[in-house]
Write a protein that holds these residues in place. Structure first.
Motif, PDB file in Angstrom:
ATOM      1  N   ASN A  76     -31.217   8.427 -15.383  1.00 17.35           N
ATOM      2  CA  ASN A  76     -32.332   7.501 -15.220  1.00 17.35           C
ATOM      3  C   ASN A  76     -31.839   6.077 -14.986  1.00 17.35           C
ATOM      4  OD1 ASN A  76     -34.970   6.762 -15.083  1.00 17.35           O
ATOM      5  ND2 ASN A  76     -35.363   6.866 -17.263  1.00 17.35           N
TER       6      ASN A  76
ATOM      7  N   VAL B  24     -30.581   5.488 -11.509  1.00 20.76           N
ATOM      8  CA  VAL B  24     -31.619   5.204 -10.517  1.00 20.76           C
ATOM      9  C   VAL B  24     -31.845   3.700 -10.418  1.00 20.76           C
ATOM     10  CG1 VAL B  24     -34.065   5.428  -9.995  1.00 20.76           C
ATOM     11  CG2 VAL B  24     -32.795   7.405 -10.769  1.00 20.76           C
ATOM     12  N   GLY B  25     -32.013   3.076 -11.574  1.00 21.16           N
ATOM     13  CA  GLY B  25     -32.305   1.640 -11.580  1.00 21.16           C
ATOM     14  C   GLY B  25     -31.170   0.805 -11.024  1.00 21.16           C
TER      15      GLY B  25
ATOM     16  N   VAL C  67     -30.835   1.326  -7.272  1.00 20.51           N
ATOM     17  CA  VAL C  67     -31.874   0.633  -6.493  1.00 20.51           C
ATOM     18  C   VAL C  67     -31.521  -0.837  -6.371  1.00 20.51           C
ATOM     19  CG1 VAL C  67     -34.249  -0.192  -6.618  1.00 20.51           C
ATOM     20  CG2 VAL C  67     -33.771   2.219  -6.918  1.00 20.51           C
ATOM     21  N   SER C  68     -31.080  -1.409  -7.485  1.00 17.56           N
ATOM     22  CA  SER C  68     -30.707  -2.823  -7.465  1.00 17.56           C
ATOM     23  C   SER C  68     -29.565  -3.077  -6.497  1.00 17.56           C
ATOM     24  CB  SER C  68     -30.304  -3.237  -8.889  1.00 17.56           C
ATOM     25  OG  SER C  68     -29.877  -4.558  -8.915  1.00 17.56           O
TER      26      SER C  68
ATOM     27  N   ALA D 109     -32.746  10.330  -9.172  1.00 17.42           N
ATOM     28  CA  ALA D 109     -34.165  10.484  -9.494  1.00 17.42           C
ATOM     29  C   ALA D 109     -34.511  11.965  -9.645  1.00 17.42           C
ATOM     30  CB  ALA D 109     -35.015   9.843  -8.401  1.00 17.42           C
TER      31      ALA D 109
ATOM     32  N   VAL E  26     -35.046  12.750 -21.740  1.00 16.84           N
ATOM     33  CA  VAL E  26     -34.907  11.393 -21.211  1.00 16.84           C
ATOM     34  C   VAL E  26     -35.471  10.423 -22.245  1.00 16.84           C
ATOM     35  CG1 VAL E  26     -35.502   9.837 -19.342  1.00 16.84           C
ATOM     36  CG2 VAL E  26     -35.178  12.239 -18.872  1.00 16.84           C
ATOM     37  N   ASP E  27     -34.656   9.511 -22.714  1.00 17.20           N
ATOM     38  CA  ASP E  27     -35.085   8.555 -23.736  1.00 17.20           C
ATOM     39  C   ASP E  27     -35.370   7.222 -23.060  1.00 17.20           C
ATOM     40  OD1 ASP E  27     -35.217   6.653 -25.819  1.00 17.20           O
ATOM     41  OD2 ASP E  27     -34.090   7.992 -27.109  1.00 17.20           O
ATOM     42  N   ILE E  28     -36.656   6.880 -23.029  1.00 16.80           N
ATOM     43  CA  ILE E  28     -37.049   5.736 -22.216  1.00 16.80           C
ATOM     44  C   ILE E  28     -36.586   4.417 -22.842  1.00 16.80           C
ATOM     45  CG2 ILE E  28     -39.339   5.346 -23.205  1.00 16.80           C
ATOM     46  CD1 ILE E  28     -40.285   5.092 -20.258  1.00 16.80           C
ATOM     47  N   VAL E  29     -36.489   4.379 -24.178  1.00 19.83           N
ATOM     48  CA  VAL E  29     -36.040   3.134 -24.811  1.00 19.83           C
ATOM     49  C   VAL E  29     -34.560   2.908 -24.504  1.00 19.83           C
ATOM     50  CG1 VAL E  29     -35.744   1.983 -27.015  1.00 19.83           C
ATOM     51  CG2 VAL E  29     -37.764   3.348 -26.606  1.00 19.83           C
TER      52      VAL E  29
ATOM     53  N   LEU F 257     -34.279   1.846 -20.874  1.00 18.07           N
ATOM     54  CA  LEU F 257     -34.727   0.475 -20.646  1.00 18.07           C
ATOM     55  C   LEU F 257     -33.637  -0.523 -20.995  1.00 18.07           C
ATOM     56  CD1 LEU F 257     -37.440  -0.406 -19.595  1.00 18.07           C
ATOM     57  CD2 LEU F 257     -38.131  -0.882 -21.918  1.00 18.07           C
TER      58      LEU F 257
ATOM     59  N   LEU G 285     -30.921  -0.336 -18.504  1.00 17.91           N
ATOM     60  CA  LEU G 285     -31.365  -0.875 -17.220  1.00 17.91           C
ATOM     61  C   LEU G 285     -31.279  -2.392 -17.169  1.00 17.91           C
ATOM     62  CD1 LEU G 285     -34.495   1.181 -16.236  1.00 17.91           C
ATOM     63  CD2 LEU G 285     -32.436   0.860 -14.911  1.00 17.91           C
TER      64      LEU G 285
ATOM     65  N   VAL H 210     -29.133  -3.604 -14.041  1.00 16.87           N
ATOM     66  CA  VAL H 210     -29.569  -4.210 -12.780  1.00 16.87           C
ATOM     67  C   VAL H 210     -28.975  -5.597 -12.609  1.00 16.87           C
ATOM     68  CG1 VAL H 210     -31.664  -2.851 -12.717  1.00 16.87           C
ATOM     69  CG2 VAL H 210     -31.729  -5.096 -13.729  1.00 16.87           C
ATOM     70  N   ALA H 211     -28.757  -6.291 -13.740  1.00 18.34           N
ATOM     71  CA  ALA H 211     -28.087  -7.592 -13.628  1.00 18.34           C
ATOM     72  C   ALA H 211     -26.663  -7.392 -13.152  1.00 18.34           C
ATOM     73  CB  ALA H 211     -28.114  -8.294 -14.981  1.00 18.34           C
TER      74      ALA H 211
ATOM     75  N   GLN I  73     -26.036  -6.599  -9.348  1.00 19.65           N
ATOM     76  CA  GLN I  73     -26.082  -7.741  -8.425  1.00 19.65           C
ATOM     77  C   GLN I  73     -24.755  -8.474  -8.395  1.00 19.65           C
ATOM     78  OE1 GLN I  73     -28.633  -8.733  -6.339  1.00 19.65           O
ATOM     79  NE2 GLN I  73     -29.410  -6.733  -6.888  1.00 19.65           N
TER      80      GLN I  73
ATOM     81  N   ALA J  60     -37.454   2.773 -13.651  1.00 20.15           N
ATOM     82  CA  ALA J  60     -36.083   2.426 -13.295  1.00 20.15           C
ATOM     83  C   ALA J  60     -36.031   1.764 -11.916  1.00 20.15           C
ATOM     84  CB  ALA J  60     -35.207   3.682 -13.313  1.00 20.15           C
TER      85      ALA J  60
ATOM     86  N   GLY K 117     -34.885  -1.971 -11.047  1.00 20.56           N
ATOM     87  CA  GLY K 117     -33.864  -2.260 -10.053  1.00 20.56           C
ATOM     88  C   GLY K 117     -34.313  -3.337  -9.071  1.00 20.56           C
TER      89      GLY K 117
ATOM     90  N   PHE L 103     -31.709 -11.703 -10.066  1.00 20.04           N
ATOM     91  CA  PHE L 103     -30.292 -12.065 -10.121  1.00 20.04           C
ATOM     92  C   PHE L 103     -29.715 -12.169  -8.721  1.00 20.04           C
ATOM     93  CE2 PHE L 103     -30.048 -11.769 -14.574  1.00 20.04           C
ATOM     94  CZ  PHE L 103     -30.852 -10.730 -14.956  1.00 20.04           C
TER      95      PHE L 103
END
Lengths: 303, 300
Positions: free
Chosen positions: A59, A62-63, A66-67, A226, A239-242, A245, A248, A252-253, A256, B286, B290, B297
């Motif tokens: 999971n 994925v994030g 995408v970033s 995904a 899948v543990d969403i906490v 999160l 993620l 995502v930072a 970049q 997610a 992203g 950023f």
């Protein structure tokens, strides 16, 4: 700051998770890999149960992907056509891979099989990459003209040729579909996005320039990860969403920053670094298989 | 609290009339009558707030002349539910109570009574695998399946268990880690059972505590149950036993439940009951994160 994870049923330090997410996201933005092959072992190391680690890792991938994908897209580094073709093969391969994984689970030796797969694939990919990129760096230092990375395989001459403008290729679609299919199978068995296998395959088997490889690989990783996340959520509910999160926010930072750093490196250096990292992970997994375990016995709930 | 417990001991009659309870009754010691006849006090005199939730007492007999003997053992838990919230990092439960006769070693040398507390949760099947070396690789080899293994098992008492009860008594009543009924299928090697004991104790989920429970004034006892952050949800059973001269004389069963509440519970429920929706939501979250990351950023 401790936070309780509802699906993993344990509490961990939030800042530790943010840090892990950032580090793995940085790698994903830089090399075009999802980072799953690093993230899952790291999560297991801090004590998260393996099924939750694999599913939540997918999971997070994925994030972060995408970033990284958006960052590479802005720089014009994504070949959508090639990505689409790879994806077709990838979906088919991952469905087959899930069946193979289920068969391995029934045999009761899924840990061993996955570990051996990891060691063999990571080891060979890492070794090849390091060898090739070191040779290229040395050639460049000696002032020789950069030779072409690939000879035109006979496979490239197969029917159904398509023009891939971004990759500056005019080859048959069969090699990309096969590459996507093979990596799809491996991704489903090893529970990863497949980027670390896809990047060398695109460079050496398909002959794409390294700059486009990263972005296009991220494109594939997003969809495969995904797919894995959805399958895991539906079949095992792990899948543990906490957890995701927190990973993620760091990831995502990090992606970049990694993407910005990656464009500054030359193709050979990127490949050398990625190859070295992949080799290191393969080495540690092999060591885990060979060394005498602390306890001869292992306990667990009945599957 | 001590005052309330003292009231409890002296006024069993009033309590019997007031509070019917679903828990198992205490088994009174045969032949030990009450030291004092309980003074009859009409229930209306006692404000309800003073009385803690009374533990197991039988339905009152109709005839007051056949009133039950003062209970030999009375025990309670500090809480009946453990709520796991988002900031849960483990907690402690107290098991406390009082006995009829004096507890622990007395200054004049006579040994008093002892109290034993055993807390466990519902047993579940587990598998123990032995690693074997094949061509240099360590892989999972033969295994033994245990049908009912408690996930959590803690024993604590006023004295170490081995000193309190002889082997026979412990075996018949299955008290203590070494007397747990662990029937197994598969490989019948005692090494597997030992491994299970060792690994569970290493993980801190099975404990036979050597340090004795706290005793106050030779009458009141208090034990502390530590629940780690990784405690499993479900129903837990706590047995409190009164031991005298190597025999179990009275037994009381208490229970508590561990459950997730709030956001953690809702998330777990959605994950179980609507997995596809949950999965899609996770993926979309997610992807959105992203995209947000690439916007926030931005470094190009």
């Amino acid at each position: 700051m401790q936070v309780y994870l509802p699906i993993a049923e344990m509490s961990v330090d939030a800042f530790l998770l943010l840090g892990i997410g950032f580090g793995v996201g940085w790698l994903s933005g830089m090399f075009g890999v999802g980072g799953g092959f690093l993230l899952t072992p790291l999560l297991i190391l801090i004590g998260i149960p393996a099924p939750v680690a694999v599913a939540s890792g997918a999971n997070q991938t994925v994030g972060a992907s995408v970033s990284g994908l958006i960052a590479q897209w802005r720089r014009g580094n994504v070949d959508l056509r090639m990505g689409g073709v790879l994806l077709v093969g990838g979906f088919a391969g991952s469905f087959l891979g899930v069946q193979v994984f289920a068969w391995l689970r029934r045999q009761g030796q899924v840990d061993l099989a996955v570990a051996i797969f990891y060691v063999v694939v990571l080891g060979s990919v890492g070794a090849l990459m390091v060898r090739e990129s070191v040779r290229a760096i040395l050639h460049r230092r000696k002032g020789k003209v950069g030779r072409r990375l690939h000879a035109h395989f006979w496979m490239h001459g197969l029917p159904f040729k398509m023009r891939f403008r971004k990759s500056r290729l005019y080859i048959s679609v069969i090699p990309p579909v096969l590459v996507g299919f093979g990596i799809g199978i491996l991704s489903a068995i090893m529970g990863v996005g497949g980027g670390f296998m896809l990047v060398p395959a695109m460079i050496y088997l398909l002959g794409m320039p390294t700059s486009v490889v990263i972005g296009t690989s991220l494109f594939q990783v997003v969809f495969v990860a995904a797919n894995v996340t959805l399958l895991q959520a539906v079949t095992t509910g792990s899948v543990d969403i906490v957890l995701t999160l927190l990973l993620l926010i760091g990831g995502v930072a990090g992606a970049q920053f990694g993407a910005a750093m990656g464009t500054r490196l030359r193709g050979e250096e990127t490949r050398a670094l990625l190859g070295a990292m992949v080799l290191a992970v393969a080495g540690s997994l092999l060591w885990g298989l060979l060394r005498t375990p602390e306890s001869l016995y292992v306990i667990g709930p009945l599957p | 609290m001590a005052a309330a417990l003292a009231l409890l001991l002296l006024l069993p009659g009033a309590l019997q009339a007031q509070v019917p309870l679903p828990q198992a009754p205490t088994i009174p010691l045969p032949g030990s009558g009450p030291l004092l006849p309980p003074p009859p006090v009409p229930p209306a005199v006692l404000p309800p707030a003073l009385l803690p939730a009374a533990p197991a007492l039988d339905a009152p007999p109709a005839d007051p002349t056949t009133r039950m003997a003062r209970p030999a053992l009375v025990a309670e838990l500090s809480q009946q539910t453990v709520d796991i919230t988002t900031g849960f990092t483990g907690t402690q439960l107290l098991v406390f109570g009082a006995t009829d006769r004096l507890l622990g070693p007395q200054p004049d040398g006579t040994p008093g009574d002892d109290v034993l507390v055993i807390a466990q949760n519902a047993p579940e099947p587990m598998i123990v695998r032995r690693k074997i070396e094949v061509l240099g690789f360590w892989i999972n080899g033969p295994s033994a399946r245990f049908r009912s293994v408690p996930g959590f098992y803690v024993v604590t008492g006023t004295r170490p268990l081995r000193d309190m009860l002889p082997d026979i008594e412990r075996s018949t009543k299955h008290l203590g880690l070494d007397k747990l009924p662990l029937a197994s299928t598969g490989v019948q090697d005692p090494g597997y059972r030992e491994a299970l004991l060792q690994l569970k104790q290493n993980a801190g989920q099975w404990r036979e505590q050597e340090t004795p429970m706290h005793i106050a004034g030779s009458r009141l006892f208090r034990a502390r149950l530590d629940l780690p952050a990784t405690v499993q949800t479900g129903d837990y059973q706590v047995q409190v036993l009164l031991v005298r001269q190597g025999r179990v004389l009275a037994r009381q069963e208490l229970g508590f439940r561990v459950e997730r509440v709030g956001a953690a519970a809702q998330i777990a429920e959605v994950a179980e009951q609507q997995p596809l929706v949950y999965g899609m939501f996770c993926v979309l979250l997610a992807a959105f994160a992203g995209w947000m990351g690439s916007v926030l950023f931005r470094r190009s």
